[in-house]
Design a protein around this motif. Structure first.
Motif, mmCIF file in Angstrom:
data_model
loop_
_atom_site.group_PDB
_atom_site.id
_atom_site.type_symbol
_atom_site.label_atom_id
_atom_site.label_comp_id
_atom_site.label_asym_id
_atom_site.label_seq_id
_atom_site.Cartn_x
_atom_site.Cartn_y
_atom_site.Cartn_z
ATOM 1 N N LEU A 274 0.824 -1.210 0.000
ATOM 2 C CA LEU A 274 0.000 0.000 0.000
ATOM 3 C C LEU A 274 0.858 1.260 0.000
ATOM 4 O O LEU A 274 0.439 2.305 -0.519
ATOM 5 C CB LEU A 274 -0.919 0.004 1.231
ATOM 6 C CG LEU A 274 -2.025 -1.057 1.254
ATOM 7 C CD1 LEU A 274 -2.758 -1.034 2.584
ATOM 8 C CD2 LEU A 274 -3.008 -0.852 0.104
ATOM 9 N N GLN B 179 -1.453 6.326 0.859
ATOM 10 C CA GLN B 179 -1.053 5.148 1.638
ATOM 11 C C GLN B 179 -1.361 5.280 3.124
ATOM 12 O O GLN B 179 -1.641 4.290 3.794
ATOM 13 C CB GLN B 179 0.428 4.844 1.418
ATOM 14 C CG GLN B 179 1.415 5.893 1.899
ATOM 15 C CD GLN B 179 1.926 5.603 3.295
ATOM 16 O OE1 GLN B 179 1.652 4.530 3.838
ATOM 17 N NE2 GLN B 179 2.646 6.553 3.876
ATOM 18 N N THR C 21 -5.182 4.387 3.309
ATOM 19 C CA THR C 21 -5.459 2.979 3.006
ATOM 20 C C THR C 21 -4.850 2.056 4.060
ATOM 21 O O THR C 21 -5.448 1.029 4.405
ATOM 22 C CB THR C 21 -4.935 2.605 1.621
ATOM 23 O OG1 THR C 21 -3.533 2.910 1.526
ATOM 24 C CG2 THR C 21 -5.690 3.360 0.541
#
Length: 540
Positions: free
Chosen positions: A438, A444, A447
């Motif tokens: 990720l 990132q 997520t």
């Protein structure tokens, strides 16, 4: 169909309301007793299971160093000696399910000819996925494909990392990718879902069609007759409790490892035993609240939340990752899975020893140890489906979703490594590989945080669902046992996970899953015969 509006899942139909198939259960067959704290327990299953688990937690925490070494030796011996047994049994489960789908037995309806489903497809699938493999898919979605790929590429030939699934290194990166994805799908496709389906179908058939209590002993009435209400049945149910508890503890341990690694990755929270224990205690506390709320208010809502979050994360990686490669890879991976399946599933084939022992035998034992939990949970929410509909949905559709999940996450990681030279994803520890993948994508931080939330909520749904199932077994099949019993089992699931993590880490967790999965494999093989005998007596 619409979701049921009543609390919980309806109890199995009593003998007076079911089709007369020759199975009788009286009020005196299962001894129930109400304890001083309002506990409605099934003696001696509750007493033996509870006291043994309490003693296990105490001994493991008191002698952490010695128990850790013993757990490691136990796992290596079981997977190395009985790998052929686990692989053969799993093949039998798959073949049985496929046979029942195409046979006339597929027309039998769970709950009788007039039964209707209690849950819509949406609610049914949400609970099935959240309880079935949630933590495992999060932990291994990236780590397993990239591990098999890295160990199979030609550059690793002759090194300590050259344990390709089928022995020896692949000719090039494309072949290594095909083999790595096929080996991963092998572990998350038909075989594990067939294990769950066998237990779920057996429990649903003998509970909802035959009028027997919703507990593992009922499955063996065609084999042992009235002896299932005595010590023969007690032993079966106690084995089911141990298998479920240690299978859950393994998954909770994986969840704690990954959540701790993710929190360290994002917020710098130290990776330590203290952090993992705090995580398990906190998440077990949330699970306790869900357990008290009940199945519809707690487990079902959390499962649906998890399904939405998982779908969002999956869609994000699909869109920002190598989208076209993922879509084409899905069908290509299915083809490679079918091509390699005979070799990978052959108990006496040429698969690498480390792959067969360290991956496949452990996985099958882990799924089998989970099977009383997932199987009973699926059984409780599957009344009204035909055997064909039930097996198709539980076996085929979840397998396809698992393939797609592994293709999206694992395929993206392999693409990052091969096409972008992103070595970080290959070098990261297993619990960090998802976050490493990720990190190479946009947003990132967001997520990765969603991934941590997913792991934690999967953790909660597994814990509260598992405690409901264990409570049902120890209460003699009752689905409305008192709340204090659910609290007891939910608490000790967390304590067992803590004890095993401190007394040997992931190796100890895996060892206990294998050691309880081994005897329960024998139980499931007998259940296959009981299913056929039970279905034969049903009107079609």
């Amino acid at each position: 169909m619409s979701d049921t509006s009543g609390p919980g899942i309806p109890a199995p139909e009593g003998p007076s309301n079911r089709i007369d198939t020759g199975y009788e259960v009286g009020q005196d067959n299962i001894s129930m007793s109400v304890g001083p704290f309002g506990l409605d327990i099934h003696n001696p299953v509750f007493a033996i299971s509870g006291l043994t688990i309490i003693a296990f937690v105490f001994v493991t925490l008191a002698f952490q160093e010695s128990t850790g070494a013993a757990f490691g030796d136990l796992r290596d011996w079981l997977t190395g000696t009985f790998d052929w047994f686990f692989l053969t049994a799993a093949n039998i489960f798959v073949l049985l399910c496929l046979f029942l789908i195409i046979s006339p037995y597929g027309r039998v309806r769970i709950g009788g000819r007039e039964a209707t489903p209690d849950y819509s497809y949406t609610g049914w699938f949400a609970m099935l996925f959240a309880a079935g493999m949630g933590i495992g898919l999060m932990f291994y979605g990236v780590s397993e494909p990239i591990s098999h790929f890295s160990s199979s590429v030609a550059e690793n030939a002759g090194t300590a990392e050259s344990w390709a699934p089928l022995g020896g290194a692949a000719g090039d990166a494309a072949e290594a990718r095909d083999l790595g994805m096929a080996a991963t799908i092998f572990h998350w496709g038909l075989h594990p879902w067939a294990i769950y389906a066998v237990v779920a179908l057996a429990l649903a058939l003998f509970s909802y069609n035959k009028g027997l209590p919703l507990t593992m002993r009922s499955v063996f009435y065609p084999i042992f007759g009235e002896r299932v209400w005595g010590w023969t049945g007690h032993v079966i149910d106690i084995l089911a409790v141990f298998a479920t508890l240690f299978g859950l503890a393994t998954s909770l341990g994986f969840g704690a490892e990954q959540a701790n690694a993710g929190l360290n990755h994002i917020f710098g929270i130290p990776v330590s035993d203290v952090s993992k224990v705090v995580l398990i205690v906190a998440i077990t506390g949330v699970a306790l609240m869900s357990v008290v709320a009940g199945l519809d208010a707690g487990v079902k809502r959390l499962s649906e939340i998890n399904m939405v979050l998982a779908a969002l994360l999956l869609a994000f990686v699909l869109v920002v990752g190598p989208t076209m490669a993922i879509f084409t890879g899905f069908f290509h991976n299915l083809y490679e899975y079918a091509r390699y399946l005979p070799e990978l599933s052959n108990p006496f084939g040429r698969t690498d020893d480390n792959f067969r022992h360290g991956w496949t035998a452990f996985y099958w034992a882990w799924w089998i140890s989970w099977s009383p939990f997932v199987g009973m949970f699926i059984a409780r929410v599957s009344r009204g489906r035909t055997v064909r509909e039930f097996l198709t949905c539980v076996l085929i559709i979840p397998s396809l979703v698992s393939v797609f999940w592994m293709t999206v996450f694992g395929g993206t990681a392999i693409d990052q490594l091969v096409n972008d030279g992103y070595q970080v994803v290959a070098d990261a520890p297993l619990e960090l590989k998802l976050f490493a993948m990720l990190e190479a994508l946009p947003l990132q931080q967001i997520t990765s945080f969603i991934a941590i939330v997913l792991v934690i909520v999967f953790f909660v749904t597994s814990s509260d669902s598992g405690s409901l199932v264990i409570d049902t077994i120890t209460a003699g099949g009752k689905v409305d046992a008192p709340v204090p019993q659910r609290v007891f089992w939910a608490s000790f699931e967390g304590l067992v996970a803590i004890a095993l993590l401190l007394g040997g880490g992931l190796g100890a967790l895996q060892a206990m899953a294998v050691s309880t999965g081994f005897p329960f494999t024998i139980v499931l093989l007998l259940a296959c015969f009981a299913i056929l005998k039970g279905l034969h007596s049903e009107p079609r």
